[in-house]
Design a protein around this motif. Sequence first.
Motif, short mmCIF file in Angstrom:
data_model
loop_
_atom_site.label_atom_id
_atom_site.label_comp_id
_atom_site.label_asym_id
_atom_site.label_seq_id
_atom_site.Cartn_x
_atom_site.Cartn_y
_atom_site.Cartn_z
N ARG A 127 0.84 -1.20 0.00
CA ARG A 127 0.00 0.00 0.00
C ARG A 127 0.87 1.25 0.00
NH1 ARG A 127 -4.98 0.25 -1.44
NH2 ARG A 127 -4.97 2.23 -0.33
N PRO A 128 0.41 2.34 -0.64
CA PRO A 128 1.14 3.61 -0.57
C PRO A 128 0.87 4.32 0.76
CG PRO A 128 -0.84 3.89 -1.87
CD PRO A 128 -0.78 2.43 -1.51
N VAL A 129 1.88 4.99 1.27
CA VAL A 129 1.75 5.82 2.47
C VAL A 129 2.44 7.15 2.20
CG1 VAL A 129 2.42 6.13 4.88
CG2 VAL A 129 1.60 3.91 4.10
N ARG A 130 1.73 8.23 2.47
CA ARG A 130 2.31 9.56 2.30
C ARG A 130 2.56 10.18 3.67
NH1 ARG A 130 -1.01 13.37 -1.49
NH2 ARG A 130 -0.20 11.84 -2.98
N VAL A 131 3.76 10.73 3.85
CA VAL A 131 4.13 11.42 5.09
C VAL A 131 4.58 12.83 4.71
CG1 VAL A 131 5.54 11.36 7.18
CG2 VAL A 131 4.93 9.21 6.04
N VAL A 132 3.84 13.83 5.19
CA VAL A 132 4.14 15.22 4.85
C VAL A 132 4.59 15.94 6.12
CG1 VAL A 132 3.28 17.37 3.86
CG2 VAL A 132 2.37 15.18 3.06
N PHE A 133 5.79 16.50 6.06
CA PHE A 133 6.34 17.25 7.19
C PHE A 133 6.13 18.74 6.97
CE2 PHE A 133 8.70 13.32 7.18
CZ PHE A 133 8.85 13.00 8.52
N GLY A 134 5.70 19.43 8.02
CA GLY A 134 5.65 20.88 7.99
C GLY A 134 6.96 21.46 8.50
N ALA A 135 7.19 22.72 8.23
CA ALA A 135 8.36 23.40 8.78
C ALA A 135 8.22 23.50 10.29
CB ALA A 135 8.50 24.78 8.17
N PRO A 136 9.34 23.43 11.04
CA PRO A 136 9.26 23.57 12.51
C PRO A 136 8.57 24.87 12.91
CG PRO A 136 11.43 22.80 11.85
CD PRO A 136 10.72 23.16 10.59
N ILE A 137 7.68 24.76 13.88
CA ILE A 137 6.91 25.91 14.37
C ILE A 137 7.52 26.35 15.70
CG2 ILE A 137 4.66 26.71 15.16
CD1 ILE A 137 3.43 24.43 13.47
N ALA A 138 8.03 27.58 15.75
CA ALA A 138 8.58 28.10 17.00
C ALA A 138 7.47 28.24 18.03
CB ALA A 138 9.26 29.45 16.75
N THR A 139 7.77 27.91 19.28
CA THR A 139 6.75 27.93 20.34
C THR A 139 6.96 29.04 21.36
OG1 THR A 139 8.02 26.31 21.63
CG2 THR A 139 6.34 25.45 20.14
N ALA A 140 8.12 29.68 21.34
CA ALA A 140 8.40 30.74 22.32
C ALA A 140 7.38 31.86 22.19
CB ALA A 140 9.81 31.29 22.13
#
Length: 236
Positions: free
Chosen positions: A197-210
Amino acid sequence: MGFGLSLYTCAQVARTTLPTVAEALVGRQRTEIHDRRLAAFARRVIRKTGIKLDLRGRDQVPADGAYVFMSNHQSHMDIPVLYGAIPARTFRMVAKAELFRIPLFGRAMRIGGMVELDRQSRHRAIASLRGAEAALAGGMSLWIAPEGTRSQTGRLGPLKKGGFYLAVATGAPIVPVALSGTREILPPGTTRIVPDRPVRVVFGAPIATAGRQVADLSAEVAEFLATHVVPGHTLP
């Protein structure tokens, strides 16, 4: 075929669990050993089950930082997929307390540095988050599924706030991760793995939390997941 793959995957869990416990008994515990063992587990399961990984946006995430990775949760197959996809060299998952009660497996999880989260007890939940803070402070990334449980329908559920409080308290950036397709590999209510089966994994850019508010961070991650999670049966 599907049942045989399930047995194979269980055997790989045992292959990871048993030496981890045995080494702890003789005082041989090193983070890099656990890292290699988890990565090898993921490679073997992904290869044997014929998962076709489509990774997107991973180059936005440097491998040398400590992050709180937050993904949607579709099935138990999320675990090998993310251990094969997340770029951090060392990361552990925050998992529900029930998993830590499984004989040997639970002990191996503790030895390997997984973080237990007991939502039935506020006192133990706070203790767990303190342990997670220590892990992040030591440079280890964490993976949290903020829905708190697997989605039975494939739709994104409401996000719990604990992981966001953790990220804000430690200043660790959040990396949103959208998973699509793992539910079709191991659908709810079955133990049979569907191969190839195909699996897609999409990463977002790191989100600063400070300086950020938990509600705003939660909304931003929820929007990312809602945008990038697609029904697995529509993947090419």
